[in-house]
Write an enzyme that holds these catalytic residues in place. Structure first.
Site, mmCIF file in Angstrom:
data_model
loop_
_atom_site.group_PDB
_atom_site.id
_atom_site.type_symbol
_atom_site.label_atom_id
_atom_site.label_comp_id
_atom_site.label_asym_id
_atom_site.label_seq_id
_atom_site.Cartn_x
_atom_site.Cartn_y
_atom_site.Cartn_z
ATOM 1 N N VAL A 18 17.765 -11.222 -6.428
ATOM 2 C CA VAL A 18 17.195 -10.952 -5.565
ATOM 3 C C VAL A 18 16.024 -11.349 -5.712
ATOM 4 O O VAL A 18 15.315 -11.808 -6.830
ATOM 5 C CB VAL A 18 17.234 -9.406 -5.102
ATOM 6 C CG1 VAL A 18 16.204 -9.760 -3.886
ATOM 7 C CG2 VAL A 18 18.035 -9.011 -4.697
ATOM 8 N N GLY A 19 15.187 -12.280 -5.057
ATOM 9 C CA GLY A 19 13.785 -12.971 -4.834
ATOM 10 C C GLY A 19 13.034 -12.115 -4.927
ATOM 11 O O GLY A 19 12.446 -11.111 -4.208
ATOM 12 N N ASP A 20 11.846 -13.823 -4.271
ATOM 13 C CA ASP A 20 10.770 -12.730 -3.247
ATOM 14 C C ASP A 20 11.013 -12.149 -1.728
ATOM 15 O O ASP A 20 10.008 -11.599 -0.746
ATOM 16 C CB ASP A 20 9.595 -13.119 -3.624
ATOM 17 C CG ASP A 20 9.654 -15.103 -3.390
ATOM 18 O OD1 ASP A 20 11.020 -15.461 -3.384
ATOM 19 O OD2 ASP A 20 8.761 -15.585 -2.354
ATOM 20 N N GLY B 150 9.042 -20.831 -3.014
ATOM 21 C CA GLY B 150 9.453 -21.147 -4.414
ATOM 22 C C GLY B 150 10.256 -20.132 -5.237
ATOM 23 O O GLY B 150 10.795 -19.832 -4.704
ATOM 24 N N GLY C 15 11.052 -17.286 -6.502
ATOM 25 C CA GLY C 15 10.523 -16.093 -6.466
ATOM 26 C C GLY C 15 9.920 -14.692 -7.168
ATOM 27 O O GLY C 15 8.800 -14.436 -7.109
ATOM 28 N N THR D 195 14.230 -21.884 1.391
ATOM 29 C CA THR D 195 13.727 -21.541 1.715
ATOM 30 C C THR D 195 13.238 -20.749 3.191
ATOM 31 O O THR D 195 12.140 -22.353 3.516
ATOM 32 C CB THR D 195 13.120 -19.908 1.650
ATOM 33 O OG1 THR D 195 13.311 -19.245 0.216
ATOM 34 C CG2 THR D 195 12.079 -18.421 1.713
HETATM 35 N N1 ASP Z 1 11.552 -18.103 -3.180
HETATM 36 C C1 ASP Z 1 12.808 -18.445 -3.054
HETATM 37 C C2 ASP Z 1 13.446 -17.156 -3.692
HETATM 38 O O1 ASP Z 1 12.804 -17.822 -4.818
HETATM 39 C C3 ASP Z 1 13.250 -19.308 -3.098
HETATM 40 C C4 ASP Z 1 12.750 -20.468 -2.455
HETATM 41 O O2 ASP Z 1 11.636 -20.565 -1.939
HETATM 42 O O3 ASP Z 1 13.487 -21.538 -1.744
HETATM 43 O O4 ASP Z 1 14.443 -16.553 -3.641
#
Ligand code: ASP
Length: 345
Positions: free
Chosen positions: A233-235, A256, A258, A204
């Protein structure tokens, strides 16, 4: 006093150190509880944030706006395969690259896209959602149709050579396990993309900036967790989870796992802590504490990092694990400088 007890002490007033990091070799940078920098400034997650900052700095340094700058940061990352956030990034477990992004300014204007396929610059589609629709978040097929209607090209559904190779390797064992700090491992090439157990990872780019007029903006762009379930879907595209900006207070972003960030409304938590007087680092640490408190055993196995910039030009970050870093570019560091975040463990 053991280390944990020490870390439980409220950090207000303690002389903290910010570690300066140059590709794996951390040295201490005696700056104080947060890094105070000159405006305008752009700050991005990870070592690869330098690429994003390089997109934003030509705009900010010529007195351009923070919103334009963070969009340019996102596009620069999406164009660079080694940032692993755009169409060249790792796919879901079925072999589809699905992208998430959002953008926000300090007045509360925001837009996002999630589960978007075959569009090269999700951050720019997110901006169109913000500016050209009454909505905040468009997803999947609808987001793609909106992008095409707005003039974006529908790219071929092909994996990059690297993504295809790693996906096929992953398929041999099909084990879903986020790899801590894989972003920096990739960029620094200090370690293989994958480990022998076939574990997967995450990528990310989060960028926050303040322009010469003191206005804040931020963006996040990502392919999400590699080899995630289709539709996950993440954060990153969620306002208040992966990104929050308020001109009264500051801007914050996260990287990180999400799911953990969504559960605590991560970046909104950071901004609200800052609103009531915590420094950016203290605020990020409080968000980390809430993730760790929920499940301390699980927290040992995963990475979440928060990064924040206050309206007065202080930068701070905090992560669960060592290895989270952020890149700063301004007139003091025109080529960008990478700093290590302190961590819970
Ligand atoms: N936060 C992102 C997600 O969960 C992944 C990442 O930060 O690398 O999709």
């Amino acid at each position: 006093m053991d280390r944990r007890k020490f870390l439980e002490i409220p950090l207000l007033g303690l002389p903290l150190l910010v570690a300066e990091r140059t590709f794996g070799q951390a040295k201490r940078n005696p700056i104080g509880s947060s890094l105070k920098v000159k405006m305008p400034v752009v700050v991005s997650t990870w070592d690869s944030g330098i690429t994003a900052n390089n997109g934003a700095w030509p705009i900010l340094s010529k007195r351009g706006g923070a919103l334009d700058a963070v969009e340019a940061a996102g596009r620069a990352s999406e164009d660079e395969p080694s940032c692993c956030v755009g169409l060249a990034a790792y796919p879901d477990r079925d072999g589809n690259v699905t992208l998430d992004s959002c953008i926000m300014n300090g007045n509360g204007d925001c837009g996002g896209v999630s589960f978007l396929e075959r569009i090269k610059h999700p951050v720019s589609v997110a901006r169109k959602v913000m500016e050209n629709t009454p909505h905040v978040l468009l997803s999947g097929k609808g987001a793609q149709e909106f992008a095409v209607a707005q003039g974006f090209t529908l790219e071929p559904a092909v994996l990059s050579a690297d993504a295809e190779k790693e996906w096929k390797k992953w398929l041999e064992k099909s084990k879903y396990k986020p790899e801590i700090n894989i972003e920096n491992k990739k960029v620094s090439q200090a370690a293989p993309y994958f480990f022998d157990d076939g574990s997967a990872n995450h990528d990310t780019m989060g960028t926050i900036a303040m322009d010469v007029d003191g206005k804040l903006a931020g963006m996040v762009t990502t392919s999400g967790m590699a080899f995630k379930m289709r539709g996950r879907v993440g954060d990153s595209p969620i306002i208040g989870a992966g990104l929050f900006v308020d001109n009264e207070v500051g801007a914050a972003t996260s990287s990180g796992v999400g799911e953990e960030v969504i559960r605590i409304c991560g970046t909104h938590t950071v901004i609200e802590q800052m609103r009531f007087g915590r420094t950016p680092e203290q605020a990020c640490r409080e968000a980390v504490r809430r993730v760790v408190k929920r499940d301390p055993t699980k927290a040992k196995q995963l990475q979440v990092g928060f990064l924040a910039l206050s309206k007065t030009g202080e930068i701070g970050a905090f992560a669960i694990q060592k290895g989270f870093s952020y890149s700063v570019t301004n007139s003091q560091y025109p080529k960008g400088k990478v700093f290590a975040a302190r961590s819970w463990f």
